[in-house]
Design a protein around this motif. Structure first.
Motif, PDB file in Angstrom:
ATOM      1  N   SER A   1      -0.422   0.185  -6.397  1.00 14.06           N
ATOM      2  CA  SER A   1      -1.732   0.140  -5.857  1.00 14.06           C
ATOM      3  C   SER A   1      -2.966   0.634  -6.470  1.00 14.06           C
ATOM      4  O   SER A   1      -4.047   0.133  -6.748  1.00 14.06           O
TER       5      SER A   1
ATOM      6  N   LEU B   1      -7.662  -2.338   0.531  1.00 11.25           N
ATOM      7  CA  LEU B   1      -6.204  -2.318   0.747  1.00 11.25           C
ATOM      8  C   LEU B   1      -5.773  -2.635   1.796  1.00 11.25           C
ATOM      9  O   LEU B   1      -6.282  -1.926   2.981  1.00 11.25           O
TER      10      LEU B   1
ATOM     11  N   THR C   1       0.543  -1.271  -0.055  1.00 13.64           N
ATOM     12  CA  THR C   1       0.017   0.021   0.018  1.00 13.64           C
ATOM     13  C   THR C   1       0.822   1.175   0.040  1.00 13.64           C
ATOM     14  O   THR C   1       0.490   2.340  -0.357  1.00 13.64           O
TER      15      THR C   1
END
Length: 659
Positions: A69, A86, A63
């Motif tokens: 991401s 996430l 992350t």
């Protein structure tokens, strides 16, 4: 509350079970209707109420890597994902959600981001500033994670721990309220706290109470922007826990929306079948407002599977009413197997059988996997030239009568099957086992009278109703209420080509899910009108039974989907372990990316492989960690050696002696 003298492992069901239970939950077993959930807003998405069932997935990237991401989140969104989760294991990851969010919004995506928090409540506070929803885990939000220690708590000590939750959770809710952030209270079977374990044991009641402790605070604080999830790798535990939660919420005047999923479902067809069994069993009852199919694959691969499940089950409504009544002895939140009298190896205490079609007499003996050989083979009207001494066959009753007159020696291996309108002929045929095809409501007085006098008859339950799950349930509950204990085999009919194998597997698993979880299944008969090979149909039937923990015929892999916490190449590792252990029938192997749910979700696995740090792996035998911090490059070999050294006469490499 228990006192110090009580057994710390005793299960404490939250509420008594009884005949009025389904009315308390608001569930109709036979007529599908959506559970009346409250509406929760997550950024641009609303769920619950009359909103569609939302589908979502979770990234596997670091992350802190904004570009990777955002790119993976975009792929999930383009595949149809309506929320993206996430991992946020630290404050840096939580703060970087702002940057990921900004990239996606700049590209025109309004899809909400969900922060996944474990072990650190302070991280949840930060994540609430930058994510549209924050998932917290009651098992490790304030309590320490599950350690499998046999701890005891006095009533006073237990109450003090609840106060700690209250003191820490309320400020978090206030932050969420100020920032219009939704909260997901996500309980995992694999990460219950020792405190909950000490009071309730490893049970659905404990899972539900872990959730209710937080929900009661939400209700008291008038914080309603809540979603709940209860997940387990065991489909039976998952379904029973969600059913019990729905009951308990209703009793306490709550109706929050539910997120459904089978955690650590695995990959490939096994993961899809397992997810369809568990999620399908709940969607069939109108339970579920958002789902995630957790596969050990690329996150975007989860979305089409989730969408297919939601669409297939949703298409059952509206449907013609099914006028049926629940059997008095049926318990929705803790079902047990319906009592039946065994007919040969069907019913009673026997595991459910598999019946398969082989109407092409030249392919009667074609079986791809000896461990997944059907128990009975339907051959229609044509007797093959050679009968296998190890097989049982089913023939149309008129062809059987002709056979009996010319080949009396075949009687011990070949059994007749009667259509519903041939009930009067059952008494005229001598056979130790007879099969009768029935559909709910068709000449019920006639077939009920017949079954009372013919305990040798196995009911083959079919349905052409739009809601065939409700229709098939109705027939079995009718038999149960009438005191008839003949075994029941569920026959499901499909029409799919070989290219549509995954669709066939999802539909069959979703249709059988509630029937198996309810304890109604003595056998499964999948029929497919298409060029899907018979062996694939057989493998699906056995896979469905294994997913419901009813019959084990192959190695089971309890593997997580991976996330930003995973510190090794999960998919390559799974493939290596699968290839090396696939012959070990009945063995359960857990393959976990990290410690969050690892030891818990694989608690009933024989062996476990768990990420312990960057490039490091720990190995488990049952719940015990037996090797720590092994270099990843050597870990698979260490696991195989551990398995080999642990084998006993009761667990050979081929799995003899295991059920």
């Amino acid at each position: 509350m228990m006192n110090e003298q009580d057994n710390s492992n005793t299960s404490r069901p939250l509420t008594p079970h009884g005949d009025g239970e389904l009315r308390d939950i608001g569930i109709d077993l036979f007529n599908m209707q959506r559970r009346n959930a409250s509406v929760t807003t997550v950024g641009s998405v609303t769920m619950g109420g009359n909103n569609p069932v939302r589908v979502q997935s979770m990234t596997t990237t670091d992350t802190n890597d904004t570009e990777a991401s955002a790119a993976q989140a975009e792929r999930i969104i383009q595949a149809g994902g309506e929320l993206v989760r996430l991992t946020t294991q630290g404050k840096r990851e939580a703060e970087n959600l702002r940057n990921i969010n900004a990239v996606l919004r700049q590209k025109g995506y309004a899809t909400p981001l969900v922060a996944d928090v474990h072990f650190n409540a302070n991280v949840a506070d930060v994540a609430a500033l930058y994510a549209e929803k924050v998932r917290i885990n009651p098992g490790n939000y304030v309590d320490p994670g599950r350690t499998f220690k046999q701890l005891e708590y006095t009533d006073e000590e237990y109450a003090e721990e609840i106060k700690k939750i209250d003191a820490r959770f309320v400020p978090f809710l206030n932050i969420c309220r100020e920032n219009n952030t939704a909260v997901r209270i996500g309980v995992n079977h694999g990460s219950l706290s020792d405190r909950i374990m000490s009071r309730y044991g490893d049970t659905p009641a404990g899972i539900v109470e872990s959730c209710m402790e937080f929900l009661r605070i939400c209700k008291r604080e008038h914080f309603n922007n809540v979603v709940i999830s209860i997940k387990a790798s065991n489909t039976v535990v998952m379904v029973q826990s969600v059913r019990l939660l729905v009951q308990q919420m209703r009793l306490e005047d709550m109706n929050y929306p539910l997120h459904l999923g089978v955690t650590e479902a695995g990959e490939g067809e096994d993961g899809r079948i397992k997810s369809a069994v568990g999620i399908g069993a709940l969607l069939a009852d109108g339970i579920g407002d958002t789902i995630r199919v957790s596969l050990s694959e690329d996150p975007e691969a989860e979305i089409p599977v989730a969408r297919a499940l939601v669409d297939y089950i949703g298409a059952r409504t509206p449907h013609l009413p099914i006028p049926a009544a629940m059997a008095n002895d049926f318990n929705y939140t803790a079902p047990e197997r319906r009592p039946t009298k065994a007919v040969a190896n069907i019913g009673g205490e026997n595991p459910p059988v598999v019946i398969s079609n082989r109407t092409d007499k030249d392919k009667v003996h074609v079986v791809a996997n000896a461990d997944q050989t059907p128990d009975y083979i339907y051959i229609g009207r044509h007797l093959p030239a050679n009968l296998s001494a190890k097989r049982r066959y089913i023939m149309d009753y008129d062809a059987y009568m002709q056979l009996a007159s010319t080949h009396p020696q075949a009687d011990e291996q070949v059994y007749p099957i009667f259509p519903h309108n041939a009930v009067p002929f059952i008494s005229l045929v001598e056979a130790d086992v007879k099969f009768l095809v029935l559909q709910y409501g068709a000449n019920s007085d006639e077939y009920l009278a017949c079954l009372k006098h013919h305990p040798e008859v196995v009911v083959v339950c079919m349905s052409t109703h739009k809601n065939k799950v409700g229709d098939q349930r109705a027939l079995v509950h009718e038999l149960w209420s009438a005191g008839i204990n003949n075994p029941v085999v569920f026959a499901q009919m499909y029409r799919h080509s070989a290219e549509e194998k995954e669709t066939f597997q999802l539909k069959a698993a979703a249709d059988m899910g509630p029937l198996m979880i309810d304890g109604l299944t003595d056998g499964i008969w999948l029929m497919n009108d298409g060029d899907l090979p018979d062996e694939e149909v057989d493998a699906t039937a056995f896979g469905i039974l294994q997913a419901a923990r009813l019959r084990t015929t192959k190695t089971e892999y309890i593997s997580c989907p991976g996330c930003g916490r995973t510190l090794y190449d999960l998919r390559t590792t799974i493939a290596r372990i699968r290839e090396a252990t696939k012959h070990m029938k009945g063995l359960k192997i857990g393959i976990m990316g990290c410690i969050v749910n690892g030891p818990g979700e694989m608690a009933d696995a024989d062996f476990g492989y768990v990420g312990a740090g960057p490039g490091k792996v720990s190995l488990y035998r049952k719940k015990e960690c037996v090797e720590k911090n092994i270099d990843e490059k050597d870990a698979v070999e260490h696991l195989l050696r551990l398995i080999e050294n642990s084998l006993t006469p009761n667990l050979s490499p081929k799995g003899e002696g295991r059920d």
